[in-house]
Write an enzyme that holds these catalytic residues in place. Structure first.
Site, PDB file in Angstrom:
ATOM      1  N   HIS A   1       0.835  -1.203   0.000  1.00  0.00           N
ATOM      2  CA  HIS A   1       0.000   0.000   0.000  1.00  0.00           C
ATOM      3  C   HIS A   1       0.863   1.244   0.000  1.00  0.00           C
ATOM      4  O   HIS A   1       2.024   1.201   0.386  1.00  0.00           O
ATOM      5  CB  HIS A   1      -0.936   0.008   1.215  1.00  0.00           C
ATOM      6  CG  HIS A   1      -0.222  -0.002   2.531  1.00  0.00           C
ATOM      7  ND1 HIS A   1       0.330  -1.148   3.059  1.00  0.00           N
ATOM      8  CD2 HIS A   1       0.031   0.981   3.425  1.00  0.00           C
ATOM      9  CE1 HIS A   1       0.885  -0.881   4.232  1.00  0.00           C
ATOM     10  NE2 HIS A   1       0.733   0.416   4.485  1.00  0.00           N
ATOM     11  N   ALA A   2       0.294   2.340  -0.440  1.00  0.00           N
ATOM     12  CA  ALA A   2       1.026   3.609  -0.451  1.00  0.00           C
ATOM     13  C   ALA A   2       0.056   4.758  -0.560  1.00  0.00           C
ATOM     14  O   ALA A   2      -1.025   4.624  -1.145  1.00  0.00           O
ATOM     15  CB  ALA A   2       2.008   3.650  -1.617  1.00  0.00           C
TER      16      ALA A   2
END
Lengths: 516, 150
Positions: B65-66
């Protein structure tokens, strides 16, 4: 116990919330309360000052610095990386319990407010050793957590139902039970009220109170059984667990039957979940197939395999007791006390109680007095123990102890079930010791009771009431002493056996990393 | 607000066998729908997050995720891998991969759906349902039911 926690992670969109959820699940299933502040990017309600003040310990599951750490100054603390909370929240909660019990507040928590990420670092860099610590906790801990899940959902039913019944006795007199359910009270026969619509008219508000209370009590065993299975196998376990619990009640197996049906249901569902099925069937497994199969298996076991032997054993015990009637009277009183406390509403208890009722019908009021007094001591002894040594009990149990006073005084032995179900091996023998003392003393004193229930509220009818109360008090003290001794002695041994969890935990950087 | 997940963002039989390839496959699906404006830039952001600490968690889950300037809406890409993909968890490879893309800015309310999603991931029943889901539509339906309560 009550905990507060703060979770945070570098990105603030995933781990923060997963850790919060994991901590909430673990704390709830261990019978604790926890409030979590998620210091992520998606909205974070700050902890209420009251929650922090009421907390027994603080858990930090954080890979970045905790904001406003000074709020928690002086509280026992447990610090770990966010991943530790996700992978093994149960261990973290257990460490929080240990920290709270040892009361270890870090020396200078306020000093951390300036942004030292150091406390989280050692835990985060070494998640392996933490996980192993819990691996050693083993089957005993998991079993206790499953039982506590069931017990924590059951306690509100015990408290609500028991107190309503006690109020019904207060308002309507002890004959209210016979009026509503039918039976004999002091020579008068009542048919009972079959149509709930007639309740208020025929039995008054006391009748309504009694009916509502006893309905809540009908749910004790099903809820206990259902939520033990829920704790083990998640949602698919609930239906088979509740069905098993209802059948345990129906066959008169009591709360011990409910423990068995809940654990069986949990294991059966856990087993069924492992079966690999084709994709097409997989979707309906948790909603239809697993509950269906597991409910039938548990139901069959309870009705056919467990039910028959219980009925046979009950009639055997009844005959045996009848044969003892000519023997030493105080021994019989002690034996009836043992039986009353053994399973608290279960088959053995019922044999003893029915024996008391039968004795009453043939004019022997001493046996009835012994049975009733012996049924009052279990909740009383436990309530006393929660006051004398509160730290040996969970938060939920201490609450149950408060209700225990009223339930015990009202001869509602079920008030002891939450304690007995959570820790049967240490609690049940303690209850039996106290009740046997009371039963033997009542017979030795020759106290009498013409009433089959009502507890302290019918003490006016009791012959030799002072000695009767002395017998109850003696049993209460014996139970309290035994349960405190059993819990603290065996508890200490458990801690010695798992030094990595309790004794060494402060050194491995988890509990109060800033200590010293 | 746009849908968190659609059937286009779901791959029930991931072909790639390692982290980077899986991230690329799923990110491409997001880029195809305009959720990711710069594929390479977003992948670089994912790598940067992964380098801080691997995103695999126990129980066969990977959650790359980011928060990225190249993302337009909070979006979930979901992949399932029979053989498993190593996301750095201690107990082995991940079979369920959740690619979470969050826009760089984004107010609290905007991102709260991702918090709700992350919380659901901790429920064994949700994981099992996703493992059992027969098709991509079922995954989308599950996420909508469990996370969004729709």
């Amino acid at each position: 116990m009550k905990f507060v926690a703060v979770t945070s992670c570098p990105t603030g969109i995933a781990h923060t919330y997963m850790a919060a959820e994991a901590l909430q699940q673990a704390a709830t299933s261990a019978g604790h309360e926890i409030t979590v502040e998620t210091q992520g990017s998606a909205g974070s309600a700050p902890l209420a000052a009251e929650d922090i003040a009421a907390a027994d310990a603080v858990v930090f599951a954080a890979d970045v610095d905790v904001r406003d750490r000074e709020r928690f100054a002086g509280k026992p603390q447990v610090t770990a990386g966010v991943k530790t909370a996700i992978n093994d929240a149960a261990a973290l909660v257990e460490q929080a319990v240990t920290a709270a019990e040892s009361g270890a507040a870090p020396a200078e928590a306020t000093g951390e407010a300036t942004g030292e990420p150091e406390p989280a670092a050692p835990a985060a860099s070494d998640p392996e050793s933490e996980n192993k610590a819990d691996g050693n906790a083993g089957a005993g801990t998991r079993l206790r957590q499953w039982l506590m899940t069931g017990v924590s959902y059951m306690i509100p039913f015990v408290a609500a139902g028991g107190i309503l019944i006690a109020i019904a006795f207060l308002v309507g007199g002890a004959e209210i039970a016979a009026i509503v359910d039918g039976g004999d009270f002091r020579g008068v026969h009542y048919d009972g009220i079959s149509d709930p619509a007639d309740l208020l008219g025929e039995a008054g508000i006391a009748g309504v109170l009694f009916k509502v209370g006893s309905t809540a009590f009908d749910m004790l065993v099903p809820i206990l059984s259902g939520f033990i299975a829920f704790g083990m196998a998640d949602r698919p376990g609930l239906a088979p667990g509740i069905v098993g619990g209802l059948l345990a009640s129906a066959i008169g197996a009591g709360f011990l039957g409910g423990l068995v049906s809940g654990l069986l249901a949990g294991f059966v569902v856990m087993g069924l979940k492992r079966i690999k099925v084709p994709r097409g069937v997989a979707g309906v497994m948790p909603v239809v197939v697993i509950p269906l199969v597991a409910s039938f298996v548990i139901g069959f076991l309870m009705l056919v395999v467990v039910g028959e032997p219980i009925a046979a054993a009950q009639s055997g015990m009844t005959d045996w007791l009848a044969g003892l009637s000519g023997g030493t009277a105080w021994l019989l009183g002690g034996l009836l006390g043992l039986m009353m406390a053994f399973d608290t509403g279960g088959p053995v208890n019922k044999v003893a109680y029915t024996f008391g009722i039968a004795a009453l019908a043939s004019g022997d009021t001493v046996i009835m007095a012994a049975v009733m007094a012996a049924g009052m001591t279990p909740p009383l002894g436990l309530a006393l123990a929660t006051v004398v040594r509160g730290r040996l009990f969970t938060h939920a149990e201490r609450d149950a102890g408060k209700a225990g006073w009223l339930l015990g005084l009202s001869f509602i032995t079920e008030g002891a079930i939450p304690f007995a179900a959570a820790d049967p091996l240490r609690v049940i023998p303690s209850l039996m010791a106290g009740s046997a003392t009371t039963g033997a003393l009542v017979v030795a004193f020759g106290a009498t009771s013409p009433a089959p229930h009502g507890g302290i509220w019918v003490v006016g009818l009791v012959g030799s009431p002072l000695l009767y109360l002395v017998a109850v008090a003696a049993g209460m003290v014996v139970t309290c002493g035994c349960v405190v001794a059993a819990k603290s002695l065996l508890g200490r041994r458990e801690r010695q056996a798992r030094p990595d969890v309790a004794a060494e935990a402060p050194e491995d950087g988890l509990i109060g990393a800033q200590q010293g | 607000m746009a849908e968190l997940i659609t059937a286009d963002f779901v791959d029930l039989d991931l072909s790639a066998g390692e982290r980077e390839g899986v991230n690329r496959d799923l990110a491409q699906r997001l880029a195809g729908a305009g959720r990711v404006t710069d594929l390479e830039g977003f992948l670089a952001d994912l790598r940067e997050r992964e380098a801080q600490m691997p995103t695999g968690i126990e129980g066969g889950i990977g959650i790359p995720h980011a928060r990225s300037a190249h993302v337009t809406e909070p979006t979930l890409g979901f992949g399932r891998s029979t053989s498993g993909v190593d996301f750095g968890a201690d107990d082995g490879p991940a079979h369920l991969i959740f690619l979470i893309a969050a826009p760089e800015g984004g107010g609290d309310e905007h991102l709260s759906v991702l918090g709700a999603l992350a919380r659901r991931l901790m429920h064994q029943s949700f994981r099992q349902s996703l493992l059992d889901a027969p098709d991509t539509e079922a995954v989308v339906r599950l996420v909508r039911e469990e996370v969004l309560g729709q």
